[in-house]
Structure formats: structure tokens, C-alpha cells
Design a protein around this motif. Structure first.
Motif, PDB file in Angstrom:
ATOM      1  N   SER A  61      92.465  46.340  24.734  1.00 19.03           N
ATOM      2  CA  SER A  61      92.033  46.573  23.362  1.00 19.03           C
ATOM      3  C   SER A  61      90.967  45.565  22.935  1.00 19.03           C
ATOM      4  O   SER A  61      89.977  45.928  22.300  1.00 19.03           O
ATOM      5  CB  SER A  61      93.239  46.500  22.427  1.00 19.03           C
ATOM      6  OG  SER A  61      92.834  46.636  21.096  1.00 19.03           O
ATOM      7  N   SER A  62      91.177  44.304  23.278  1.00 22.56           N
ATOM      8  CA  SER A  62      90.215  43.252  22.901  1.00 22.56           C
ATOM      9  C   SER A  62      88.825  43.510  23.463  1.00 22.56           C
ATOM     10  O   SER A  62      87.827  43.172  22.837  1.00 22.56           O
ATOM     11  CB  SER A  62      90.702  41.895  23.404  1.00 22.56           C
ATOM     12  OG  SER A  62      91.864  41.517  22.749  1.00 22.56           O
ATOM     13  N   TYR A  63      88.779  44.095  24.658  1.00 25.66           N
ATOM     14  CA  TYR A  63      87.493  44.348  25.301  1.00 25.66           C
ATOM     15  C   TYR A  63      87.035  45.797  25.122  1.00 25.66           C
ATOM     16  O   TYR A  63      86.098  46.238  25.779  1.00 25.66           O
ATOM     17  CB  TYR A  63      87.551  43.980  26.784  1.00 25.66           C
ATOM     18  CG  TYR A  63      87.596  42.482  26.977  1.00 25.66           C
ATOM     19  CD1 TYR A  63      86.442  41.724  26.883  1.00 25.66           C
ATOM     20  CD2 TYR A  63      88.805  41.837  27.207  1.00 25.66           C
ATOM     21  CE1 TYR A  63      86.484  40.349  27.031  1.00 25.66           C
ATOM     22  CE2 TYR A  63      88.858  40.454  27.362  1.00 25.66           C
ATOM     23  CZ  TYR A  63      87.696  39.729  27.269  1.00 25.66           C
ATOM     24  OH  TYR A  63      87.739  38.372  27.408  1.00 25.66           O
ATOM     25  N   ASN A  64      87.714  46.530  24.233  1.00 20.64           N
ATOM     26  CA  ASN A  64      87.343  47.916  23.926  1.00 20.64           C
ATOM     27  C   ASN A  64      87.210  48.786  25.171  1.00 20.64           C
ATOM     28  O   ASN A  64      86.278  49.586  25.282  1.00 20.64           O
ATOM     29  CB  ASN A  64      86.040  47.954  23.116  1.00 20.64           C
ATOM     30  CG  ASN A  64      86.181  47.268  21.795  1.00 20.64           C
ATOM     31  OD1 ASN A  64      87.168  47.458  21.094  1.00 20.64           O
ATOM     32  ND2 ASN A  64      85.213  46.437  21.449  1.00 20.64           N
ATOM     33  N   LEU A  65      88.149  48.639  26.095  1.00 22.42           N
ATOM     34  CA  LEU A  65      88.115  49.480  27.288  1.00 22.42           C
ATOM     35  C   LEU A  65      88.550  50.896  26.927  1.00 22.42           C
ATOM     36  O   LEU A  65      89.520  51.093  26.197  1.00 22.42           O
ATOM     37  CB  LEU A  65      89.044  48.936  28.374  1.00 22.42           C
ATOM     38  CG  LEU A  65      88.665  47.606  28.999  1.00 22.42           C
ATOM     39  CD1 LEU A  65      89.648  47.260  30.111  1.00 22.42           C
ATOM     40  CD2 LEU A  65      87.258  47.632  29.545  1.00 22.42           C
ATOM     41  N   ALA A 118      88.718  38.536  32.983  1.00 21.91           N
ATOM     42  CA  ALA A 118      89.400  38.059  31.773  1.00 21.91           C
ATOM     43  C   ALA A 118      90.781  37.547  32.174  1.00 21.91           C
ATOM     44  O   ALA A 118      91.425  38.110  33.055  1.00 21.91           O
ATOM     45  CB  ALA A 118      89.532  39.183  30.765  1.00 21.91           C
ATOM     46  N   VAL A 119      91.223  36.471  31.516  1.00 23.82           N
ATOM     47  CA  VAL A 119      92.509  35.855  31.835  1.00 23.82           C
ATOM     48  C   VAL A 119      93.345  35.737  30.571  1.00 23.82           C
ATOM     49  O   VAL A 119      92.834  35.377  29.513  1.00 23.82           O
ATOM     50  CB  VAL A 119      92.303  34.447  32.446  1.00 23.82           C
ATOM     51  CG1 VAL A 119      93.638  33.804  32.785  1.00 23.82           C
ATOM     52  CG2 VAL A 119      91.416  34.517  33.683  1.00 23.82           C
ATOM     53  N   SER A 120      94.638  36.043  30.698  1.00 21.16           N
ATOM     54  CA  SER A 120      95.558  35.883  29.582  1.00 21.16           C
ATOM     55  C   SER A 120      96.914  35.446  30.120  1.00 21.16           C
ATOM     56  O   SER A 120      97.349  35.898  31.182  1.00 21.16           O
ATOM     57  CB  SER A 120      95.704  37.186  28.810  1.00 21.16           C
ATOM     58  OG  SER A 120      96.473  36.973  27.644  1.00 21.16           O
ATOM     59  N   GLY A 140      81.430  45.726  35.167  1.00 21.34           N
ATOM     60  CA  GLY A 140      81.084  47.136  35.197  1.00 21.34           C
ATOM     61  C   GLY A 140      81.821  47.957  34.144  1.00 21.34           C
ATOM     62  O   GLY A 140      81.502  49.120  33.936  1.00 21.34           O
ATOM     63  N   LEU A 141      82.824  47.365  33.483  1.00 23.86           N
ATOM     64  CA  LEU A 141      83.598  48.086  32.471  1.00 23.86           C
ATOM     65  C   LEU A 141      83.290  47.618  31.055  1.00 23.86           C
ATOM     66  O   LEU A 141      83.575  48.322  30.093  1.00 23.86           O
ATOM     67  CB  LEU A 141      85.103  47.906  32.730  1.00 23.86           C
ATOM     68  CG  LEU A 141      85.627  48.404  34.067  1.00 23.86           C
ATOM     69  CD1 LEU A 141      87.088  48.022  34.229  1.00 23.86           C
ATOM     70  CD2 LEU A 141      85.450  49.909  34.183  1.00 23.86           C
ATOM     71  N   VAL A 142      82.729  46.414  30.926  1.00 21.00           N
ATOM     72  CA  VAL A 142      82.486  45.810  29.618  1.00 21.00           C
ATOM     73  C   VAL A 142      81.015  45.429  29.508  1.00 21.00           C
ATOM     74  O   VAL A 142      80.426  44.917  30.457  1.00 21.00           O
ATOM     75  CB  VAL A 142      83.366  44.549  29.433  1.00 21.00           C
ATOM     76  CG1 VAL A 142      83.008  43.810  28.165  1.00 21.00           C
ATOM     77  CG2 VAL A 142      84.830  44.917  29.443  1.00 21.00           C
ATOM     78  N   ASP A 143      80.431  45.671  28.341  1.00 25.01           N
ATOM     79  CA  ASP A 143      79.070  45.242  28.053  1.00 25.01           C
ATOM     80  C   ASP A 143      79.165  43.787  27.573  1.00 25.01           C
ATOM     81  O   ASP A 143      79.473  43.530  26.411  1.00 25.01           O
ATOM     82  CB  ASP A 143      78.445  46.134  26.986  1.00 25.01           C
ATOM     83  CG  ASP A 143      77.015  45.750  26.642  1.00 25.01           C
ATOM     84  OD1 ASP A 143      76.534  44.692  27.117  1.00 25.01           O
ATOM     85  OD2 ASP A 143      76.386  46.495  25.887  1.00 25.01           O
TER      86      ASP A 143
END
Length: 123
Positions: free
Chosen positions: A26-30, A83-85, A99-102
Motif C-alpha cells: 500500500s505504501s508503494y502503491n503497488l 524495501a525493508v520493514s 520495475g514495480l515502483v516509480d
């Protein structure tokens, strides 16, 4: 009433991991169709055993293409586009987002958010 404490613990763990991954998505609008590759980095034998036992469930619940479990820091530091969480004291999640996030749009969004917060603090 029958209750299997071990099964409950594993389902709760799978829920925490899935919730963390879904929050990252959600944070990265995937888009829902995006199927990133995930990695669970586990500290300790118990966390690794838990992760491997629920990995297929987490893959499905989180909308991942693939999920790999790693014992300790055997994977090394995350690379660019990852991304790490933190899930809990024994587990962290890494999602491959290249390739999935701008990323340029993400940087602009973060800069805008930081500027707004700076204005709020100054006023």
C-alpha cells in the motif's frame, strides 16, 4: 473445546507477516496485479521454522510472486530497489520493487511530505 496453541501461534505469525507486506504494498502503491518477490530474514531457529512453515500461506495472502526464507543475515544487505520493514524482533521483510515502483515519483512524494511537515513545525 479444542485448541492447538502451536497452530494459533503460527497463524498469528502469518497474519503479522502478511499485514506487514500488505502495508508495504500500500505504501508503494503497488497494483493488485503486481507480484513482487519477497524475502523473510529470520533471526533465530524458531523464527526461521515459523517462516518456512507459513511461507506458502503468506505468499497467497500477501499477493507475492515468490517468498524465500533466510536464516539470519545470510542474504546480506538489501540492494537497490528493495524495501525493508520489521515484522517483529525475529523477522524482517524485504520486497524487491525494481520495475514495480516509480522511484522518482516516490522521491517527489517524500520531499513534498517533508516540506509540509517542516512548515507545520515552523508555524
Amino acid at each position: 473445546r479444542f485448541e492447538n496453541a502451536e497452530a494459533v501461534r503460527c497463524v498469528e505469525y502469518a497474519t503479522r507477516v502478511s499485514r506487514t507486506i500488505r502495508s508495504m504494498r500500500s505504501s508503494y502503491n503497488l497494483k493488485p496485479s503486481a507480484k513482487p518477490t519477497g524475502h523473510l530474514i529470520c533471526r533465530g531457529k524458531e523464527a526461521y521454522a515459523d517462516a518456512t512453515s507459513v511461507s506458502s500461506l503468506v505468499t497467497t495472502l500477501s499477493g507475492l510472486g515468490e517468498l524465500t526464507c533466510h536464516d539470519g543475515d545470510s542474504r546480506g544487505p538489501p540492494g537497490a530497489g528493495v524495501a525493508v520493514s520489521v515484522v517483529d524482533e525475529g523477522t524482517k521483510v524485504e520486497l524487491e520493487l525494481a520495475g514495480l515502483v516509480d522511484f522518482k515519483a516516490e522521491v517527489k512524494k517524500l520531499q513534498s511530505s517533508a516540506a509540509q511537515k517542516k512548515l507545520t513545525i515552523e508555524s
